[in-house]
Design an enzyme around this catalytic site. Structure first.
Site, short mmCIF file in Angstrom:
data_model
loop_
_atom_site.label_atom_id
_atom_site.label_comp_id
_atom_site.label_asym_id
_atom_site.label_seq_id
_atom_site.Cartn_x
_atom_site.Cartn_y
_atom_site.Cartn_z
N HIS A 1 0.82 5.06 1.40
CA HIS A 1 0.09 5.89 2.37
C HIS A 1 0.74 7.28 2.43
CE1 HIS A 1 -2.49 6.84 5.73
NE2 HIS A 1 -1.43 7.39 6.30
N ASN B 1 0.83 -1.20 0.00
CA ASN B 1 0.00 0.00 0.00
C ASN B 1 0.87 1.25 0.00
OD1 ASN B 1 -2.44 1.52 0.18
ND2 ASN B 1 -2.09 1.81 2.37
N ASP C 1 -3.01 0.68 8.10
CA ASP C 1 -1.81 1.50 7.83
C ASP C 1 -0.68 1.18 8.82
OD1 ASP C 1 -3.20 2.82 5.76
OD2 ASP C 1 -3.99 4.31 7.15
N SER D 1 4.79 6.83 2.58
CA SER D 1 5.33 5.53 2.99
C SER D 1 4.74 4.44 2.10
CB SER D 1 4.93 5.20 4.43
OG SER D 1 5.31 6.23 5.31
C1 GRF Z 1 -2.62 8.80 -2.98
O1 GRF Z 1 -2.30 10.05 -2.47
C2 GRF Z 1 -2.27 7.72 -2.00
O2 GRF Z 1 -1.24 8.08 -1.12
C3 GRF Z 1 -3.53 7.51 -1.24
O3 GRF Z 1 -4.56 7.76 -2.15
C4 GRF Z 1 -4.11 8.62 -3.18
C5 GRF Z 1 -4.45 7.97 -4.50
O4 GRF Z 1 -4.23 8.81 -5.59
N1 GRF Z 1 -3.55 6.19 -0.65
P1 GRF Z 1 -4.28 8.19 -7.06
O5 GRF Z 1 -5.64 7.55 -7.25
O6 GRF Z 1 -3.16 7.22 -7.22
O7 GRF Z 1 -4.13 9.39 -7.96
#
Ligand code: GRF
Length: 220
Positions: free
Chosen positions: A116, A114, A152, A143
């Protein structure tokens, strides 16, 4: 006779929204010598732009619309069945905005990554950019971690920092962090596909050794 090349690790991406991280992974996977192949993209929102990006890249897609399920368990069971049809070696959560059940996470232990938008363990959950601003943090970042049962909370593989400027707001900070996400996530996926990172007992193994601090992408 030449031996067939070893099959590349199969990557399945899950997204919910714009899919900019998905795009970064698609672009990286098209580079010469990338050690993995994206085999499918799954989404829980039928209208998500991530699906369009996947279609543009001629990738197989599937939708499991969470609004059609009465329980998280039913949704996850269907999602799991869809995923298994593609036999992935790695499942990349790329802005996938659903909390996954314990059964789901356990079924794919060590194969779930993931991204985050904070320097974990700081700011698990939502609104990370505003929370970093409210706390007066001078550094913030992203991260990439293995997914475990704790939201998370899985072992962190790599992080990238950004500096918080006095005139930053949540939107400008999100932009800076996302730019780092797009660089860092493909690097980590590459490591995974090369067999360099694994989920240990409760740590990341990097080249077989426990990682004591997350790998860092330098700030610039
Ligand atoms: C990203 O900022 C990621 O960190 C979070 O959700 C957002 C997704 O953006 N988990 P995208 O759909 O990849 O543009």
């Amino acid at each position: 006779m030449k031996a067939d090349p070893a099959p590349q690790p199969r990557i399945l991406a899950l997204a919910s929204g714009s899919g900019s991280n998905l795009q970064a992974l698609i672009d990286a996977s098209r580079e010469r010598g990338f050690p993995g192949q994206i085999v499918a993209v799954g989404c829980n929102r039928p209208g998500a732009f991530a699906l369009e990006r996947a279609a543009q890249a001629n990738l197989q897609t599937f939708v499991v619309d969470h609004t059609r399920y009465d329980s998280r368990e039913d949704f996850d069971a269907t999602l799991m069945a869809e995923i298994l049809r593609h036999h992935p070696d790695l499942i990349v959560l790329a802005g996938f905005m659903r909390i996954l059940t314990t059964d789901f996470v356990r079924a794919f232990r060590g194969k779930l990554l993931n991204v985050h938008p904070s320097l974990l363990p700081r700011y698990t959950g939502l609104n990370t950019h505003q929370r970093a601003l409210d706390a007066g943090d001078t550094t913030h970042g992203v991260s990439i971690h293995f997914v475990t049962e704790e939201l998370d909370g899985g072992p962190v593989i790599a992080q990238a920092e950004v500096s918080v400027a006095s005139n930053d707001d949540a939107e400008s900070l999100a932009e800076k962090v996302q730019a780092k996400e797009h660089v860092l996530y493909p690097i980590v996926v590459r490591w995974f596909c090369e067999g360099r990172i694994q989920l240990g007992a409760n740590c990341v193994l990097f080249d077989g050794d426990p990682l004591t601090t997350p790998m860092r992408l330098p700030d610039n």
